[in-house]
Scaffold this motif. Sequence first.
Motif, short mmCIF file in Angstrom:
data_model
loop_
_atom_site.label_atom_id
_atom_site.label_comp_id
_atom_site.label_asym_id
_atom_site.label_seq_id
_atom_site.Cartn_x
_atom_site.Cartn_y
_atom_site.Cartn_z
N THR A 1 32.54 56.94 32.74
CA THR A 1 31.34 56.52 33.47
C THR A 1 30.88 55.10 33.10
OG1 THR A 1 30.10 57.74 31.79
CG2 THR A 1 30.43 58.84 33.91
N ILE B 1 29.26 37.10 29.04
CA ILE B 1 28.95 37.08 30.47
C ILE B 1 27.98 35.94 30.79
CG2 ILE B 1 27.78 38.38 32.33
CD1 ILE B 1 29.25 40.85 31.41
N SER C 1 37.98 35.73 27.23
CA SER C 1 36.90 35.17 28.04
C SER C 1 37.37 33.84 28.60
CB SER C 1 35.65 34.96 27.18
OG SER C 1 34.68 34.23 27.91
#
Length: 412
Positions: free
Chosen positions: A108, A155, A327
């Motif tokens: 999930t 992010i 990244s």
Amino acid sequence: MHEGVVIAGAGYAAGELAARLGASGAAGPVTMIGDEAHLPYHRPPLSKVFLSGEADAASLLLRPESAYEKFGVVHRAHTRVTRIDRAARHVTLSDGDTLPYRWLVLATGGRARLLNCEGADLAGVFTLRGIDDSVALRAAMLAGRNLVIVGGGYIGLEVAAVAVKSGMAVTLIEAAPRVLARVAGPEISTFYEQVHRDAGVVIHTGLTVTALLPQPGDPSRVGEVVLGDGTTIAADAVVAGVGLIPNTELAAEAGLHVDNGIWVDEYCRTEDPQVLAIGDCANHPCPFLGRRVRLESVPNALEQARVAADTMAGKLVPYAAVPWFWSDQYDLKLQAVGLADGYENAVLRGSYAARSFLLFYLRDGIVLAADAVNRPGEFLVARRLVGAAVRADAAALGDATIPLKSLIPVAA
Ligand SMILES: Cc1cc2nc3c(=O)[nH]c(=O)nc-3n(C[C@H](O)[C@H](O)[C@H](O)COP(=O)(O)OP(=O)(O)OC[C@H]3O[C@@H](n4cnc5c(N)ncnc54)[C@H](O)[C@@H]3O)c2cc1C
């Protein structure tokens, strides 16, 4: 009837698991239940090439629909698993159906953490987790406008790189004294702060956001960000890059142990051996780190899908991967392996100025972790050095004329 596998979630880990199970057929029919509209897709481009418009939505899919059809995997989109009945071994879905299972896999993932301050729900405040979030953010990324990013993790920094290249005025606010504080050593933080500043990003560290204020002409839309020291910054858009909350409620309501993720053993099994958990939502024992950990990375999602598939096929092969991550920012590919906690010295190979280097973290001469920038070939070797906990000579590690491979002991 209790046969087959139900996977709750249709993200990275679920897609990989469904394909593996479908290809082997070892665990019976597979149904993947996902609350998003999409087949499993790659999330990393959402803050990189998809956000910049260099990649389209079709290129994000892990596999085409035909691959799942070929494996006999059923995908139910726009559908949530809302309840688990472990005694009856079935799940209830948001459309009212119930599905029996022999194996239930919880994949999930997690959801983006929201800002916890006044104005956090104003229009123009974005988080980034799914395709729809990235599409919405891209539409707000207009040249000349002001973007404020809250959070200097991967992010936030990746969004900053895309936004400043698109001509936005970008300010990044990080509460810790340096960016990437949770995941990298100070040398890497300093390097990335400089790279971003050189590109035009304004970075404030050691400051929190205390409120978001609306535009004078439109009380529903963000216009200003207020910082802990009282200064204000104009904002046409705000991105909250402040972490992830694992989606564990379903497991907790079913009585499974949850503490920073759904607890599983080294075979991805919860305390109910018919219920497994994998990916960002799972908290597992990591032999490499010598402790439990919940990881948020593609390599971990893939590895746990592999382990879970083996478990359901009756092959108990423990999770043994060394954590690693990547990244992409500007022209820089960062790859990181291991955990530098408690390192005594860092050894540089290559050069910060040339934007091409490895940084090794050592304790008692043992290579604990490594960060590589634009050195993908040597990073593969670094993964082996870290994975085998090699004791290496610091001078040799730092000497780019000595092949890194030669530092791997014959037995490792
Ligand atoms: C913007 C961004 C950039 C990233 N960049 C990188 C990177 O560069 N490198 C890297 O290694 N990792 C990166 N990651 C992390 C990586 O994408 C995740 O670690 C990975 O997606 C985890 O896979 P998962 O299957 O566990 O979870 P997810 O991919 O999040 O999938 C979980 C799915 O389950 C659904 N779901 C939840 N609850 C239910 C329910 N009850 N019923 C049905 N469906 C449900 C969710 O909506 C979601 O679709 C990035 C993530 C993001 C968001």
